[in-house]
Design an enzyme around this catalytic site. Structure first.
Site, PDB file in Angstrom:
ATOM      1  N   ASP A 187       0.912  -1.216   0.064  1.00  0.00           N
ATOM      2  CA  ASP A 187       0.033   0.032  -0.038  1.00  0.00           C
ATOM      3  C   ASP A 187       0.953   1.244  -0.026  1.00  0.00           C
ATOM      4  O   ASP A 187       1.907   1.387   0.909  1.00  0.00           O
ATOM      5  CB  ASP A 187      -0.981  -0.146   1.033  1.00  0.00           C
TER       6      ASP A 187
ATOM      7  N   HIS B  98     -10.444  -6.573  -1.955  1.00  0.00           N
ATOM      8  CA  HIS B  98      -8.707  -6.698  -1.743  1.00  0.00           C
ATOM      9  C   HIS B  98      -8.862  -6.811  -0.081  1.00  0.00           C
ATOM     10  O   HIS B  98      -9.790  -6.714   0.573  1.00  0.00           O
ATOM     11  CB  HIS B  98      -8.271  -5.436  -1.968  1.00  0.00           C
TER      12      HIS B  98
ATOM     13  N   HIS C  11      -6.198  -6.142   3.269  1.00  0.00           N
ATOM     14  CA  HIS C  11      -5.324  -5.331   3.878  1.00  0.00           C
ATOM     15  C   HIS C  11      -4.429  -6.358   4.790  1.00  0.00           C
ATOM     16  O   HIS C  11      -5.208  -6.860   5.776  1.00  0.00           O
ATOM     17  CB  HIS C  11      -5.847  -4.222   4.871  1.00  0.00           C
TER      18      HIS C  11
END
Length: 129
Positions: free
Chosen positions: A29, A93, A95
């Site tokens: 990220d 997605h 994390h």
């Protein structure tokens, strides 16, 4: 219009790639909650994680587990936190966030890291795969 993540998959936008298979991609990220914050996505553009076919969902979780193990070895932390929010980019997605405290999972407090710092962390994680 393709999502930001689809454009990353297609190579239109660069990323700090951690791992890749035919169906999945993991990359850092660029606005991390903690150093080593990694995103894991299916390459197929599907907005909502619970809309994934069961086999794709299970594959995403298995791939995420493998990537999380490498992140945990490469980045000093107590454990890897997992979050699925799904509002910021319309592409399913996961994390993976290295945690030393609950504060490390604060999505309103992002770190500012240079491209060189991100590249260094990505290389350390890839070494642990």
């Amino acid at each position: 219009m393709p999502s930001l993540f689809t454009r990353i998959v297609k190579g239109e936008i660069p990323c700090h790639k951690i791992a890749e298979t035919e169906d999945f991609l993991a990359f850092l990220d660029v606005f991390p909650c903690a150093a080593g914050h990694t995103l894991v996505i299916p390459k197929q553009e599907i907005d909502y994680i619970f809309d994934l076919e069961d086999s794709l969902y299970e594959g995403l979780m298995k791939f995420s587990k493998q990537v999380a193990a490498a992140v945990e070895k490469a980045v000093p932390c107590k454990r890897i936190g997992v979050a699925v929010i799904g509002l910021e980019v319309p592409h399913a997605h996961v994390h993976l966030i290295p945690l030393n405290s609950m504060a490390d999972m604060n999505f309103n407090n992002k770190l500012k890291m240079s491209q060189d710092e991100l590249a260094e962390i990505a290389a350390k994680i890839r070494e642990k795969l």
